[in-house]
Design a protein around this motif. Structure first.
Motif, PDB file in Angstrom:
ATOM      1  N   VAL A 197       0.846  -1.192   0.000  1.00  0.00           N
ATOM      2  CA  VAL A 197       0.000   0.000   0.000  1.00  0.00           C
ATOM      3  C   VAL A 197       0.880   1.239   0.000  1.00  0.00           C
ATOM      4  CG1 VAL A 197      -1.884  -1.191   1.203  1.00  0.00           C
ATOM      5  CG2 VAL A 197      -0.205   0.117   2.531  1.00  0.00           C
ATOM      6  N   GLY A 198       0.303   2.351  -0.416  1.00  0.00           N
ATOM      7  CA  GLY A 198       1.030   3.614  -0.404  1.00  0.00           C
ATOM      8  C   GLY A 198       1.961   3.770  -1.587  1.00  0.00           C
ATOM      9  N   PRO A 199       2.828   4.782  -1.546  1.00  0.00           N
ATOM     10  CA  PRO A 199       3.722   5.072  -2.674  1.00  0.00           C
ATOM     11  C   PRO A 199       4.586   3.875  -3.035  1.00  0.00           C
ATOM     12  CG  PRO A 199       3.735   6.874  -1.092  1.00  0.00           C
ATOM     13  CD  PRO A 199       2.984   5.757  -0.448  1.00  0.00           C
ATOM     14  N   GLU A 248      -6.655   6.987   3.423  1.00  0.00           N
ATOM     15  CA  GLU A 248      -7.115   8.224   2.797  1.00  0.00           C
ATOM     16  C   GLU A 248      -5.935   9.066   2.321  1.00  0.00           C
ATOM     17  OE1 GLU A 248      -9.851  10.107   5.508  1.00  0.00           O
ATOM     18  OE2 GLU A 248     -11.529   8.964   4.652  1.00  0.00           O
ATOM     19  N   GLN A 249      -4.836   9.045   3.060  1.00  0.00           N
ATOM     20  CA  GLN A 249      -3.628   9.737   2.612  1.00  0.00           C
ATOM     21  C   GLN A 249      -3.107   9.133   1.303  1.00  0.00           C
ATOM     22  OE1 GLN A 249      -0.696   9.751   5.764  1.00  0.00           O
ATOM     23  NE2 GLN A 249      -2.228  10.385   7.278  1.00  0.00           N
ATOM     24  N   HIS A 250      -3.391   7.856   1.106  1.00  0.00           N
ATOM     25  CA  HIS A 250      -2.992   7.181  -0.131  1.00  0.00           C
ATOM     26  C   HIS A 250      -3.996   7.415  -1.258  1.00  0.00           C
ATOM     27  CE1 HIS A 250      -0.601   4.139   2.544  1.00  0.00           C
ATOM     28  NE2 HIS A 250       0.069   5.273   2.347  1.00  0.00           N
ATOM     29  N   GLY A 251      -5.036   8.204  -0.966  1.00  0.00           N
ATOM     30  CA  GLY A 251      -5.951   8.628  -2.012  1.00  0.00           C
ATOM     31  C   GLY A 251      -7.167   7.776  -2.208  1.00  0.00           C
ATOM     32  N   ALA A 252      -7.549   7.001  -1.187  1.00  0.00           N
ATOM     33  CA  ALA A 252      -8.675   6.093  -1.366  1.00  0.00           C
ATOM     34  C   ALA A 252      -9.669   6.201  -0.217  1.00  0.00           C
ATOM     35  CB  ALA A 252      -8.193   4.652  -1.478  1.00  0.00           C
ATOM     36  N   SER A 253     -10.950   6.126  -0.538  1.00  0.00           N
ATOM     37  CA  SER A 253     -11.984   5.995   0.486  1.00  0.00           C
ATOM     38  C   SER A 253     -12.110   4.521   0.859  1.00  0.00           C
ATOM     39  CB  SER A 253     -13.320   6.540  -0.033  1.00  0.00           C
ATOM     40  OG  SER A 253     -13.678   5.900  -1.237  1.00  0.00           O
ATOM     41  N   ALA A 254     -12.965   4.211   1.822  1.00  0.00           N
ATOM     42  CA  ALA A 254     -13.072   2.842   2.324  1.00  0.00           C
ATOM     43  C   ALA A 254     -13.372   1.854   1.196  1.00  0.00           C
ATOM     44  CB  ALA A 254     -14.157   2.773   3.395  1.00  0.00           C
ATOM     45  N   TYR A 255     -12.706   0.709   1.241  1.00  0.00           N
ATOM     46  CA  TYR A 255     -12.848  -0.292   0.188  1.00  0.00           C
ATOM     47  C   TYR A 255     -14.108  -1.139   0.343  1.00  0.00           C
ATOM     48  CZ  TYR A 255      -8.000   0.807  -1.045  1.00  0.00           C
ATOM     49  OH  TYR A 255      -6.848   1.443  -1.432  1.00  0.00           O
ATOM     50  N   TRP A 304       6.531 -19.614  -3.306  1.00  0.00           N
ATOM     51  CA  TRP A 304       6.810 -19.906  -4.713  1.00  0.00           C
ATOM     52  C   TRP A 304       8.252 -19.592  -5.100  1.00  0.00           C
ATOM     53  CZ3 TRP A 304       3.470 -23.192  -5.918  1.00  0.00           C
ATOM     54  CH2 TRP A 304       2.158 -23.088  -5.441  1.00  0.00           C
ATOM     55  N   HIS A 305       9.126 -19.484  -4.087  1.00  0.00           N
ATOM     56  CA  HIS A 305      10.567 -19.324  -4.305  1.00  0.00           C
ATOM     57  C   HIS A 305      10.848 -18.206  -5.302  1.00  0.00           C
ATOM     58  CE1 HIS A 305      14.420 -21.219  -3.254  1.00  0.00           C
ATOM     59  NE2 HIS A 305      14.838 -20.771  -4.433  1.00  0.00           N
ATOM     60  N   SER A 306      10.315 -17.030  -4.980  1.00  0.00           N
ATOM     61  CA  SER A 306      10.422 -15.879  -5.865  1.00  0.00           C
ATOM     62  C   SER A 306      10.765 -14.644  -5.043  1.00  0.00           C
ATOM     63  CB  SER A 306       9.090 -15.634  -6.592  1.00  0.00           C
ATOM     64  OG  SER A 306       8.629 -16.799  -7.234  1.00  0.00           O
ATOM     65  N   VAL A 307      11.058 -13.561  -5.758  1.00  0.00           N
ATOM     66  CA  VAL A 307      11.201 -12.248  -5.127  1.00  0.00           C
ATOM     67  C   VAL A 307       9.930 -11.457  -5.408  1.00  0.00           C
ATOM     68  CG1 VAL A 307      12.440 -10.051  -5.154  1.00  0.00           C
ATOM     69  CG2 VAL A 307      13.711 -12.217  -5.259  1.00  0.00           C
ATOM     70  N   GLU A 308       9.303 -10.962  -4.365  1.00  0.00           N
ATOM     71  CA  GLU A 308       8.103 -10.145  -4.495  1.00  0.00           C
ATOM     72  C   GLU A 308       8.484  -8.679  -4.394  1.00  0.00           C
ATOM     73  OE1 GLU A 308       4.912  -8.425  -5.190  1.00  0.00           O
ATOM     74  OE2 GLU A 308       4.825 -10.624  -5.279  1.00  0.00           O
ATOM     75  N   THR A 309       8.194  -7.901  -5.444  1.00  0.00           N
ATOM     76  CA  THR A 309       8.556  -6.482  -5.453  1.00  0.00           C
ATOM     77  C   THR A 309       7.535  -5.617  -4.722  1.00  0.00           C
ATOM     78  OG1 THR A 309       7.344  -5.978  -7.496  1.00  0.00           O
ATOM     79  CG2 THR A 309       9.616  -6.814  -7.722  1.00  0.00           C
ATOM     80  N   ASN A 310       6.320  -6.140  -4.539  1.00  0.00           N
ATOM     81  CA  ASN A 310       5.215  -5.381  -3.932  1.00  0.00           C
ATOM     82  C   ASN A 310       4.802  -4.154  -4.755  1.00  0.00           C
ATOM     83  OD1 ASN A 310       4.473  -6.833  -1.416  1.00  0.00           O
ATOM     84  ND2 ASN A 310       6.635  -6.493  -0.944  1.00  0.00           N
ATOM     85  N   GLU A 311       5.179  -4.139  -6.015  1.00  0.00           N
ATOM     86  CA  GLU A 311       4.745  -3.046  -6.887  1.00  0.00           C
ATOM     87  C   GLU A 311       3.228  -3.050  -7.058  1.00  0.00           C
ATOM     88  OE1 GLU A 311       5.629  -1.452 -11.446  1.00  0.00           O
ATOM     89  OE2 GLU A 311       6.851  -3.049 -10.572  1.00  0.00           O
ATOM     90  N   PHE A 312       2.652  -4.237  -6.988  1.00  0.00           N
ATOM     91  CA  PHE A 312       1.201  -4.403  -7.034  1.00  0.00           C
ATOM     92  C   PHE A 312       0.764  -4.946  -5.686  1.00  0.00           C
ATOM     93  CE2 PHE A 312      -2.788  -6.528  -7.748  1.00  0.00           C
ATOM     94  CZ  PHE A 312      -3.399  -5.903  -8.825  1.00  0.00           C
ATOM     95  N   GLY A 313      -0.176  -4.242  -5.035  1.00  0.00           N
ATOM     96  CA  GLY A 313      -0.651  -4.680  -3.726  1.00  0.00           C
ATOM     97  C   GLY A 313      -2.128  -4.394  -3.562  1.00  0.00           C
ATOM     98  N   LEU A 314      -2.555  -4.267  -2.319  1.00  0.00           N
ATOM     99  CA  LEU A 314      -3.972  -4.095  -2.016  1.00  0.00           C
ATOM    100  C   LEU A 314      -4.567  -2.888  -2.723  1.00  0.00           C
ATOM    101  CD1 LEU A 314      -6.585  -4.677  -0.451  1.00  0.00           C
ATOM    102  CD2 LEU A 314      -5.598  -3.429   1.487  1.00  0.00           C
ATOM    103  N   ASP A 315      -3.886  -1.743  -2.666  1.00  0.00           N
ATOM    104  CA  ASP A 315      -4.430  -0.538  -3.294  1.00  0.00           C
ATOM    105  C   ASP A 315      -4.666  -0.753  -4.793  1.00  0.00           C
ATOM    106  OD1 ASP A 315      -4.393   0.806  -0.886  1.00  0.00           O
ATOM    107  OD2 ASP A 315      -2.480   1.816  -1.275  1.00  0.00           O
ATOM    108  N   GLU A 316      -3.690  -1.382  -5.452  1.00  0.00           N
ATOM    109  CA  GLU A 316      -3.823  -1.624  -6.892  1.00  0.00           C
ATOM    110  C   GLU A 316      -4.916  -2.664  -7.162  1.00  0.00           C
ATOM    111  OE1 GLU A 316      -0.352   0.490  -6.112  1.00  0.00           O
ATOM    112  OE2 GLU A 316      -0.803  -1.513  -5.332  1.00  0.00           O
TER     113      GLU A 316
END
Length: 498
Positions: free
Chosen positions: A83-85, A155-162, A97-109
């Motif tokens: 989440v966030g920037p 909300e600071q991340h630009g989203a209202s309640a999900y 899954w023996h991988s590296v997770e960048t977290n570029e895509f997360g809950l907000d996305e």
């Protein structure tokens, strides 16, 4: 030619068609997220980096709900990493899954992607390496309207309640492969504590307890009983997971996979009702069949990457599906619809690239696997009430399930429109099917589509994306009787109107 007869009547119903039957699953595994639904820089990418070609196919598929972010992945996941920037998000090792997770895509996305795809989010909670407090933190961030630390952060991340309503309390906690694997007693207690606490914030949430990861597990049955004895008052669903394959070349048994699904659902329902009877409760626990599909190979299969390396979004179990697989998927959907009185949610695993109906290439095209078509057609045509059908069919012999009906069927009825879904599980030849629709008040065939090919191993690919597509199904409707000849190894759907 062998023949089968089917009788139905709109007066005899099972339950309403549950739109959540047509769910899918997005896990941070292989290329499901990265270069699957999300690929900034792709020719079709939108301002959020979402592939619009995949979004269009998701809408065409008729998806209603998507389970996220796992799967085995969730049992080691820290939701706050996603989440966030994006610039401040950490890279982590994904042990599942023996991988590296960048977290570029997360809950907000994910929530933004759901809005664009027109689907409901189904959120899984990490009860492997985490517990009650972390679940409450995620709930506060996602759902609380504001005025608290985590809701204000959202909300600071630009989203209202999900407003996420549907939550999974962990994933496959019965499996020794699972990070934080627990006994039924340990998991049941934690799930009950988590559910109780979450309901203190939002009493109306819909919560799913982990059932067995497979009916083949040695603890199957006793696991459900123990878990539900702890959680019965606090959850709405118990999960089922099942994957079917043809690795041993026993095509007859593979085509009978829906028999196993029927038995699995019936067994879990009976166990849940037995616990309810013990508790003298009028409440009914429903089933969330939130992982199901055809899957070749074992759980640890890698497609083309070094299993000793750590890389971002390596290829994992990118099975190439054929016509026979599509017929099985169509039959599994028949089973799920047939159990609409107890199956409230179902998720085809997964959506993109990883044992998926939608395939993509990095920087390249997206295309439909053969399994895409029965799912999309069933989702589009099934509406109203699921009807009870009586089938009189010749049988076929299978090594796994004994003698089974060659023809399987289900039907739905909605305001003068009847949908009939049929499958011929025989490998020997065609079956003539006669469906008595005289009580349904339908007089014309609005649509008829079939999945069949003389080459049962035919597939689609990036170079030949339409090698396998639905074909017009020839049928006659005369004097209240629908007659169709189903070729060997085929699936068909008909829409009939008044």
């Amino acid at each position: 030619m062998p023949s089968a007869t089917i009788t139905l009547d709109p007066a005899f119903t099972i339950a309403p068609v549950r739109r959540r039957t047509f769910g899918t699953f997005v896990e941070h595994m292989g290329r499901c997220v990265y270069t699957g639904i999300y690929e900034p820089g792709h020719a079709t990418a939108d301002e959020d980096g979402f592939r619009k070609d995949v979004l269009e196919l998701t809408r065409e598929l008729g998806v209603s709900v998507v389970r996220y972010p796992g799967g085995n992945f969730v049992s080691g996941y820290r939701w706050e990493d996603g989440v966030g920037p994006r610039a401040g998000r950490p890279r982590r090792l994904d042990l599942a899954w023996h991988s590296v997770e960048t977290n570029e895509f997360g809950l907000d996305e994910f929530i933004r992607w759901c809005a664009k795809a027109g689907v409901e989010p189904m959120m899984a909670i990490n009860l492997g390496t985490r517990g009650v407090q972390e679940a409450l933190d995620l709930q506060e961030y996602a759902n609380h309207p504001g005025g608290t630390a985590l809701s204000d952060l959202r909300e600071q991340h630009g989203a209202s309640a999900y407003g996420i309503e549907l939550w999974c309390l962990g994933n496959e906690m019965d499996g020794p492969w699972q990070i934080g694997h627990k006994t039924a007693e340990e998991y049941g207690r934690m799930a009950a504590e988590t559910a109780r606490a979450m309901r203190m914030i939002e009493p109306g949430l819909e919560l799913v307890a982990c059932g067995s990861s497979s009916s083949r597990m040695p603890t199957f049955g006793s696991w459900e009983q123990t878990v539900l004895r702890e959680t019965y008052d606090f959850v709405d669903y118990i999960s089922c997971h099942a994957y079917y394959g043809n690795d041993d070349g026993d095509t007859a048994s593979f085509l009978g996979s829906a028999v196993n699904m029927d038995r699995f659902i019936d067994a879990v329902t009976a166990t849940a009702d037995a616990v309810g009877a013990e508790r003298k409760s009028s409440k009914k626990i429903h089933i969330s069949f939130d992982e199901w599909n055809v899957w070749y190979g074992d759980r640890s299969r890698r497609t083309d990457e070094d299993s000793d390396g750590w890389s971002v979004a390596p290829r994992r179990i990118e099975d190439e599906y054929n016509v026979t697989d599509a017929v099985v998927v169509g039959n599994l959907l028949i089973s799920l619809l047939r159990h609409s009185d107890r199956v409230g949610v179902a998720c085809l695993a997964q959506l993109a690239n990883v044992i998926a109906p939608i395939m993509t290439e990095r920087g390249g095209p997206a295309w439909r696997q053969p399994t895409f078509h029965p799912f999309a057609i069933t989702s589009r045509l099934a509406a109203g009430q699921v009807l009870r059908v009586e089938t009189d069919s010749p049988t076929v012999s299978t090594a796994r399930y004994g003698d089974i009906a060659a023809v399987d069927a289900v039907a739905t009825y909605d305001e003068g429109r009847l949908a009939v879904f049929l499958v011929n599980r025989s490998t020997e030849g065609p079956v003539e099917v006669s469906v008595d629709v005289s009580r349904a008040g339908v007089f014309s065939i609005a649509e008829g589509l079939a999945i069949h090919d003389e080459d049962g191993l035919a597939t689609n690919s990036a170079d030949h994306p339409d090698r396998v597509t639905p074909q017009a199904a020839d049928a006659k409707l005369v004097d209240g009787r629908l007659t169709v000849t189903l070729p060997a190894v085929s699936w068909a759907a008909f829409s009939l109107a008044g």
